[in-house]
Design an enzyme around this catalytic site. Structure first.
Site, PDB file in Angstrom:
ATOM      1  N   HIS A 134       0.858  -1.189   0.000  1.00 49.33           N
ATOM      2  CA  HIS A 134       0.000   0.000   0.000  1.00 49.33           C
ATOM      3  C   HIS A 134       0.892   1.237   0.000  1.00 49.33           C
ATOM      4  O   HIS A 134       1.694   1.438   0.916  1.00 49.33           O
ATOM      5  CB  HIS A 134      -0.929   0.007   1.217  1.00 49.33           C
ATOM      6  CG  HIS A 134      -2.063  -0.961   1.085  1.00 49.33           C
ATOM      7  ND1 HIS A 134      -2.616  -1.609   2.154  1.00 49.33           N
ATOM      8  CD2 HIS A 134      -2.747  -1.376  -0.015  1.00 49.33           C
ATOM      9  CE1 HIS A 134      -3.599  -2.393   1.719  1.00 49.33           C
ATOM     10  NE2 HIS A 134      -3.697  -2.271   0.407  1.00 49.33           N
ATOM     11  N   ALA A 135       0.720   2.046  -1.029  1.00 50.33           N
ATOM     12  CA  ALA A 135       1.697   3.093  -1.332  1.00 50.33           C
ATOM     13  C   ALA A 135       1.922   4.086  -0.197  1.00 50.33           C
ATOM     14  O   ALA A 135       3.035   4.533   0.041  1.00 50.33           O
ATOM     15  CB  ALA A 135       1.242   3.832  -2.587  1.00 50.33           C
ATOM     16  N   ARG A 136       0.871   4.446   0.497  1.00 50.24           N
ATOM     17  CA  ARG A 136       0.984   5.546   1.470  1.00 50.24           C
ATOM     18  C   ARG A 136       1.559   5.117   2.812  1.00 50.24           C
ATOM     19  O   ARG A 136       1.792   5.960   3.679  1.00 50.24           O
ATOM     20  CB  ARG A 136      -0.396   6.162   1.689  1.00 50.24           C
ATOM     21  CG  ARG A 136      -1.429   5.203   2.284  1.00 50.24           C
ATOM     22  CD  ARG A 136      -2.814   5.801   2.166  1.00 50.24           C
ATOM     23  NE  ARG A 136      -3.842   4.918   2.672  1.00 50.24           N
ATOM     24  CZ  ARG A 136      -5.150   5.189   2.583  1.00 50.24           C
ATOM     25  NH1 ARG A 136      -5.550   6.297   1.992  1.00 50.24           N
ATOM     26  NH2 ARG A 136      -6.040   4.363   3.063  1.00 50.24           N
ATOM     27  N   ARG A 193      -3.088   4.844  -2.274  1.00 50.80           N
ATOM     28  CA  ARG A 193      -2.912   3.520  -1.671  1.00 50.80           C
ATOM     29  C   ARG A 193      -2.645   2.449  -2.726  1.00 50.80           C
ATOM     30  O   ARG A 193      -1.953   1.470  -2.485  1.00 50.80           O
ATOM     31  CB  ARG A 193      -4.202   3.190  -0.914  1.00 50.80           C
ATOM     32  CG  ARG A 193      -4.425   1.735  -0.515  1.00 50.80           C
ATOM     33  CD  ARG A 193      -5.782   1.632   0.183  1.00 50.80           C
ATOM     34  NE  ARG A 193      -6.306   0.291   0.283  1.00 50.80           N
ATOM     35  CZ  ARG A 193      -6.346  -0.420   1.417  1.00 50.80           C
ATOM     36  NH1 ARG A 193      -5.866   0.075   2.529  1.00 50.80           N
ATOM     37  NH2 ARG A 193      -6.884  -1.624   1.430  1.00 50.80           N
ATOM     38  N   ASN A 230      -3.595  -5.395  -2.381  1.00 51.12           N
ATOM     39  CA  ASN A 230      -3.855  -6.361  -1.318  1.00 51.12           C
ATOM     40  C   ASN A 230      -5.281  -6.919  -1.364  1.00 51.12           C
ATOM     41  O   ASN A 230      -5.774  -7.478  -0.387  1.00 51.12           O
ATOM     42  CB  ASN A 230      -3.562  -5.757   0.054  1.00 51.12           C
ATOM     43  CG  ASN A 230      -3.217  -6.826   1.087  1.00 51.12           C
ATOM     44  OD1 ASN A 230      -2.650  -7.864   0.741  1.00 51.12           O
ATOM     45  ND2 ASN A 230      -3.585  -6.586   2.338  1.00 51.12           N
ATOM     46  N   HIS A 286       2.299  -3.644   6.870  1.00 50.60           N
ATOM     47  CA  HIS A 286       1.445  -2.482   6.613  1.00 50.60           C
ATOM     48  C   HIS A 286       1.588  -1.467   7.748  1.00 50.60           C
ATOM     49  O   HIS A 286       2.205  -1.733   8.773  1.00 50.60           O
ATOM     50  CB  HIS A 286      -0.028  -2.912   6.548  1.00 50.60           C
ATOM     51  CG  HIS A 286      -0.368  -3.772   5.380  1.00 50.60           C
ATOM     52  ND1 HIS A 286      -1.128  -3.321   4.330  1.00 50.60           N
ATOM     53  CD2 HIS A 286      -0.045  -5.057   5.089  1.00 50.60           C
ATOM     54  CE1 HIS A 286      -1.261  -4.301   3.449  1.00 50.60           C
ATOM     55  NE2 HIS A 286      -0.618  -5.368   3.889  1.00 50.60           N
ATOM     56  N   SER A 287       0.948  -0.335   7.544  1.00 53.21           N
ATOM     57  CA  SER A 287       0.855   0.691   8.578  1.00 53.21           C
ATOM     58  C   SER A 287      -0.563   1.258   8.471  1.00 53.21           C
ATOM     59  O   SER A 287      -0.964   1.637   7.365  1.00 53.21           O
ATOM     60  CB  SER A 287       1.899   1.768   8.272  1.00 53.21           C
ATOM     61  OG  SER A 287       1.555   3.004   8.828  1.00 53.21           O
ATOM     62  N   TYR A 319     -12.128  -6.857  10.010  1.00 53.55           N
ATOM     63  CA  TYR A 319     -13.146  -6.820   8.968  1.00 53.55           C
ATOM     64  C   TYR A 319     -12.845  -7.907   7.940  1.00 53.55           C
ATOM     65  O   TYR A 319     -11.686  -8.292   7.769  1.00 53.55           O
ATOM     66  CB  TYR A 319     -13.147  -5.449   8.272  1.00 53.55           C
ATOM     67  CG  TYR A 319     -11.782  -5.063   7.753  1.00 53.55           C
ATOM     68  CD1 TYR A 319     -10.818  -4.523   8.618  1.00 53.55           C
ATOM     69  CD2 TYR A 319     -11.429  -5.275   6.423  1.00 53.55           C
ATOM     70  CE1 TYR A 319      -9.555  -4.211   8.167  1.00 53.55           C
ATOM     71  CE2 TYR A 319     -10.149  -4.961   5.966  1.00 53.55           C
ATOM     72  CZ  TYR A 319      -9.222  -4.421   6.851  1.00 53.55           C
ATOM     73  OH  TYR A 319      -7.965  -4.126   6.396  1.00 53.55           O
ATOM     74  N   GLU A 375       0.494  -4.746  11.116  1.00 58.49           N
ATOM     75  CA  GLU A 375       0.148  -3.325  11.033  1.00 58.49           C
ATOM     76  C   GLU A 375       0.981  -2.574  12.062  1.00 58.49           C
ATOM     77  O   GLU A 375       0.770  -2.709  13.266  1.00 58.49           O
ATOM     78  CB  GLU A 375      -1.347  -3.105  11.311  1.00 58.49           C
ATOM     79  CG  GLU A 375      -2.276  -3.740  10.290  1.00 58.49           C
ATOM     80  CD  GLU A 375      -2.503  -2.870   9.048  1.00 58.49           C
ATOM     81  OE1 GLU A 375      -1.905  -1.771   8.963  1.00 58.49           O
ATOM     82  OE2 GLU A 375      -3.277  -3.303   8.179  1.00 58.49           O
TER      83      GLU A 375
HETATM   84 ZN   LIG Z   1      -2.108  -1.469   4.210  1.00 60.07          ZN
END
Ligand SMILES: [Zn+2]
Length: 427
Positions: free
Chosen positions: A182-184, A238, A257, A310-311, A364, A386
């Site tokens: 995820h880019a951001r 993203r 993802n 991820h973050s 989720y 995360e």
């Molecule tokens: Zn992510």
């Protein structure tokens, strides 16, 4: 006097960055309390109808964080009020927030006396590339640089194989970790680079076993096109940057993802081509996800653990995204909990404690994730990690990069040791 000068510098830097994030002008960010399944369902329905950008899915004790466009803001807040869902405004103007962050980052960089290592900063694609090339050149007996192939826009997607036995010893498990799908989620790439650093450049006595008994594959930027785009155009991008005008002439990219071939396009996805969770026209439509798949398939017999970084949110998550638990669910929990506990032991007091569990149950439902794909093809221990957001989500203050790197390394180390013991039981 010093203060006055600093204030002037900050104001000046702020002015320098003004306008850069105008695309987010008037966008706001809200904390939404999701106490019940009804709250959660309501938020999901609003996500689709108001094109919300969900920065963090909520849990009963952790508020959801959502960004909304100015034209949908009133409707979002009114609907939440109508259903007695508690909410607070976190940021009234995202453009301003991002401008302030740029100024803070620039001031922090200029305050550093020496040139920063790429894992001490948020490095650009070229900096990462340079680092990988240098490490491979400098440690040829230990490191093999592999170019998986070009991204959609033609950037080489490279990864390192780290091994004391040139990947020839089948008695060793492989630990595969990747970042910035995820880019951001900027802080994930430093963690991947720092892991390389600790294994190759700064191996400490307590970690000899990790290098001798485990082989490593580390891919620091899965989605380089999106990542560069967050630096040059839209900070909160993203997705990938593929463009298929025959399918949709307006919107670029897919959620990488959600693009893996596992329950593809079933739950936790949007059919709107422009939404953050649009999975693509078909599984593996993106070259970036195909490379991750190919690494997994090439080394399937020996990859014992896969970590998709991820973050943000302080979660260690595992499959499946439809809430069913793999047969080795106890092992998954055991190793995931060891990872989370090792990080918690080093965390700052202001950081959240990690939570560990099934991704669908804790957060989720999803489909097409890297985590689920790895699990489904037979990688025994597959996780989504995360990293901490420190209440500021993707704009992690640069002062925290070192902390996140070193505490996460402890978690990776703990999970590697346990993964190895489960691998020895398997072979
Ligand atoms: Zn992510």
């Amino acid at each position: 006097m010093v203060c006055l000068v600093l204030v002037a510098v900050a104001a000046c830097l702020g002015a320098a960055f003004a306008g850069r994030h105008d695309i987010y002008s008037g966008y706001s960010v809200h904390h939404v309390s999701v106490q019940t399944a009804e709250h959660s369902a309501l938020l999901h329905s609003l996500e689709e109808s108001l094109s919300l950008d969900v920065w963090q899915h909520g849990a009963p004790d952790r508020a959801a964080v959502v960004m909304v466009a100015p034209q949908h803001r009133r409707r979002l807040l009114r609907t939440l009020d109508d259903h007695d869902v508690p909410h607070t405004t976190h940021r009234a103007d995202v453009a301003k927030m991002l401008e302030e962050y740029d100024a803070r980052l620039a001031a922090w960089r200029s305050s550093r006396s020496s040139r920063l290592a790429p894992f001490d900063d948020f490095p650009r694609y070229n900096d990462v590339d340079e680092y990988l090339e240098r490490i491979a050149l400098q440690y040829p007996d230990l490191v093999t640089l592999v170019n998986a192939g070009p991204s959609w826009e033609g950037r080489d997607i490279k990864y390192l194989k780290i091994s004391t036995t040139n990947f020839t010893d089948a008695s060793k498990p492989i630990y595969f970790l990747d970042a910035t799908i995820h880019a951001r989620e900027w802080v994930t790439t430093p963690v991947a680079l720092y892991s390389i650093h600790r294994l190759v450049e700064d191996l400490r006595a307590q970690d000899w076993d990790l290098l001798n008994d485990v082989d490593w594959i580390i891919l620091p930027i899965v989605n380089p096109d999106g990542y560069e785009y967050t630096h040059t155009n839209e900070r909160l991008w993203r997705r990938t940057r593929s463009y298929r005008p025959d399918v949709n002439a307006t919107c670029y990219g897919v959620d990488a993802n959600r693009n893996f071939d596992v329950a593809f396009n079933t739950v936790g996805v949007s059919s709107n081509h422009c939404d953050q969770t649009y999975p693509g026209t078909e599984a593996f439509s993106e070259p970036e996800t195909r490379y991750v798949r190919d690494i997994m398939l090439e080394h399937l017999e020996r990859i014992q653990i896969y970590l998709n970084i991820h973050s943000h949110g302080n979660w260690v998550l595992y499959g499946f995204g439809n809430a069913s638990i793999p047969d080795n669910g106890v092992q998954l929990f055991h190793v995931g909990a060891a990872m989370g506990a090792a990080i918690d032991a080093r965390k700052l007091p202001i950081a959240l404690f990690y939570r560990v569990g099934n991704s669908a149950i804790l957060l989720y439902p999803t489909s097409g994730s890297a985590q689920d794909y790895a699990q489904s093809i037979g990688i025994p221990l597959s996780y989504t990690l995360e990293l901490p957001g420190y209440g500021v989500q993707f704009e992690v203050p640069p002062e925290y990069i070192n902390q996140i790197n070193s505490e996460t390394w402890e978690g990776i180390a703990a999970s590697a040791r346990l993964a190895r013991s489960y691998y020895q039981a398997r072979v």
